[in-house]
Design a protein around this motif. Structure first.
Motif, PDB file in Angstrom:
ATOM      1  N   THR A   1       0.813  -1.227   0.000  1.00  0.00           N
ATOM      2  CA  THR A   1       0.000   0.000   0.000  1.00  0.00           C
ATOM      3  C   THR A   1       0.843   1.272   0.000  1.00  0.00           C
ATOM      4  OG1 THR A   1      -0.156  -0.036   2.426  1.00  0.00           O
ATOM      5  CG2 THR A   1      -1.920  -1.139   1.201  1.00  0.00           C
ATOM      6  N   ILE A   2       2.154   1.141   0.136  1.00  0.00           N
ATOM      7  CA  ILE A   2       3.035   2.316   0.244  1.00  0.00           C
ATOM      8  C   ILE A   2       3.290   2.946  -1.128  1.00  0.00           C
ATOM      9  CG2 ILE A   2       5.412   3.036   0.764  1.00  0.00           C
ATOM     10  CD1 ILE A   2       5.389   0.925   3.021  1.00  0.00           C
ATOM     11  N   VAL A   3       3.217   4.275  -1.178  1.00  0.00           N
ATOM     12  CA  VAL A   3       3.593   5.019  -2.381  1.00  0.00           C
ATOM     13  C   VAL A   3       4.660   6.054  -2.008  1.00  0.00           C
ATOM     14  CG1 VAL A   3       1.414   4.747  -3.609  1.00  0.00           C
ATOM     15  CG2 VAL A   3       1.694   6.660  -2.059  1.00  0.00           C
ATOM     16  N   GLN A   4       5.500   6.381  -2.966  1.00  0.00           N
ATOM     17  CA  GLN A   4       6.499   7.426  -2.749  1.00  0.00           C
ATOM     18  C   GLN A   4       5.862   8.791  -2.970  1.00  0.00           C
ATOM     19  OE1 GLN A   4       9.680   6.196  -5.501  1.00  0.00           O
ATOM     20  NE2 GLN A   4      10.971   5.868  -3.704  1.00  0.00           N
ATOM     21  N   THR A   5       6.339   9.781  -2.240  1.00  0.00           N
ATOM     22  CA  THR A   5       5.869  11.153  -2.465  1.00  0.00           C
ATOM     23  C   THR A   5       7.013  11.976  -3.040  1.00  0.00           C
ATOM     24  OG1 THR A   5       6.531  12.150  -0.347  1.00  0.00           O
ATOM     25  CG2 THR A   5       4.469  10.873  -0.372  1.00  0.00           C
ATOM     26  N   SER A   6       6.701  13.204  -3.421  1.00  0.00           N
ATOM     27  CA  SER A   6       7.743  14.082  -3.972  1.00  0.00           C
ATOM     28  C   SER A   6       8.584  14.716  -2.863  1.00  0.00           C
ATOM     29  CB  SER A   6       7.110  15.170  -4.841  1.00  0.00           C
ATOM     30  OG  SER A   6       6.192  15.922  -4.077  1.00  0.00           O
ATOM     31  N   SER A   7       8.158  14.546  -1.604  1.00  0.00           N
ATOM     32  CA  SER A   7       8.957  15.059  -0.482  1.00  0.00           C
ATOM     33  C   SER A   7      10.099  14.093  -0.201  1.00  0.00           C
ATOM     34  CB  SER A   7       8.091  15.193   0.775  1.00  0.00           C
ATOM     35  OG  SER A   7       7.169  16.241   0.637  1.00  0.00           O
ATOM     36  N   PRO A   8      11.333  14.584  -0.080  1.00  0.00           N
ATOM     37  CA  PRO A   8      12.478  13.706   0.157  1.00  0.00           C
ATOM     38  C   PRO A   8      12.308  12.848   1.405  1.00  0.00           C
ATOM     39  CG  PRO A   8      13.203  15.956  -0.268  1.00  0.00           C
ATOM     40  CD  PRO A   8      11.718  16.005  -0.131  1.00  0.00           C
ATOM     41  N   ASN A   9      12.553  11.542   1.251  1.00  0.00           N
ATOM     42  CA  ASN A   9      12.532  10.578   2.368  1.00  0.00           C
ATOM     43  C   ASN A   9      11.160  10.356   2.989  1.00  0.00           C
ATOM     44  OD1 ASN A   9      15.405  10.087   2.343  1.00  0.00           O
ATOM     45  ND2 ASN A   9      15.655  12.120   3.272  1.00  0.00           N
ATOM     46  N   VAL A  10      10.094  10.784   2.312  1.00  0.00           N
ATOM     47  CA  VAL A  10       8.735  10.625   2.857  1.00  0.00           C
ATOM     48  C   VAL A  10       7.914   9.704   1.960  1.00  0.00           C
ATOM     49  CG1 VAL A  10       6.592  11.771   3.548  1.00  0.00           C
ATOM     50  CG2 VAL A  10       8.785  12.924   3.926  1.00  0.00           C
ATOM     51  N   ASP A  11       7.428   8.603   2.518  1.00  0.00           N
ATOM     52  CA  ASP A  11       6.498   7.701   1.838  1.00  0.00           C
ATOM     53  C   ASP A  11       5.109   7.853   2.458  1.00  0.00           C
ATOM     54  OD1 ASP A  11       8.521   6.777   0.222  1.00  0.00           O
ATOM     55  OD2 ASP A  11       8.847   4.922   1.333  1.00  0.00           O
TER      56      ASP A  11
END
Length: 257
Positions: A73-83
């Protein structure tokens, strides 16, 4: 496992989502690996981190149902080091669907246990209620941050939340701590804001974070662009406040930047 922190207050509009998104972004900038779990059917943390809440991507609903693993269920975000584990309006049905299940208060705790040491901080954005979703968050968490807005009704309902936390400590999660109370929406020009700060500090002393989040136009604009304040305007007062908050949190947990 990394530290799990629930951001909770049953009152709406106190800055829970703003705090979750921007504290996560600030910790990410300070090179801490962070996961945000959106446990609010309104899905504001999801859109605030740049993902459309109407997206068909699986998220906290499937996580709580145990139909998918946390990893799925995890997605990457555009914020560094934040999923992110996103939310969807479907999450509103989860309380009804879990009501007959055994150990329904432990669904989130069991689901995130598999993440092991992958994240240093896991922040859970709670719904503005004291229902089963918030109960799952408090049962899974190591600690809770309570945002309190610097307005007239600031302390209204706080006793109820503290009683819920005590109940969770007694029945479900004896290790749950209060990380701290965070004063938000502070306006130094208003006598009322200053009175609320004095009142909260008088009642709760060292439980209150030294950092105070000031009312800031840029902070209000950032979510409409799907960005944290750190990404939207790193020089703004709001960004500075949340970076200070992140530093204070790390110091409390004896971590260095």
């Amino acid at each position: 496992m990394g530290k799990i922190i629930a951001i909770a207050n049953q009152k709406g509009g106190v800055g829970k989502t703003t705090t979750t998104v921007n504290l996560a972004a600030a910790l990410g900038v300070l090179e801490k690996k962070v996961l945000v779990i959106d446990a609010d059917p309104q899905a504001n943390a999801t859109s605030g981190l740049g993902m459309a809440s109407e997206s068909n991507h699986a998220g906290s609903y499937q996580l709580l149902e145990h139909t998918l693993t946390a990893e799925e269920t995890i997605v990457q975000t555009s914020s560094p080091n934040v999923d992110l584990i996103p939310a969807h309006i479907d999450l509103v049905a989860i309380e009804i669907e879990l009501v007959d299940k055994d150990e329904r208060e432990y669904m989130l705790k069991k689901a995130v246990a598999e993440l092991g040491e992958r994240y240093e901080y896991i922040l859970i954005d709670c719904a503005p209620s004291l229902g089963l979703l918030t109960l799952n968050a408090l049962t899974a968490a190591d600690s809770v941050i309570i945002p309190i807005q610097c307005e007239y009704y600031a302390l209204e309902g706080l006793g109820k939340l503290l009683n819920t936390i005590k109940s969770v400590q007694r029945i479900h999660n004896p290790d749950l701590d209060i990380e701290g109370m965070l004063l938000t929406m502070y306006d130094s020009r208003l006598r009322l804001s200053n009175q609320v700060v004095e009142e909260v500090k008088k009642h709760f002393g060292e439980m209150v974070f030294e950092t105070i989040i000031q009312r800031n136009v840029r902070l209000g604009e950032a979510p409409s662009y799907g960005e944290s304040i750190i990404k939207y305007d790193a020089s703004s007062k709001g960004a500075v406040n949340y970076l200070n908050m992140a530093h204070e949190l790390l110091q409390k947990n004896r971590q260095t930047v």
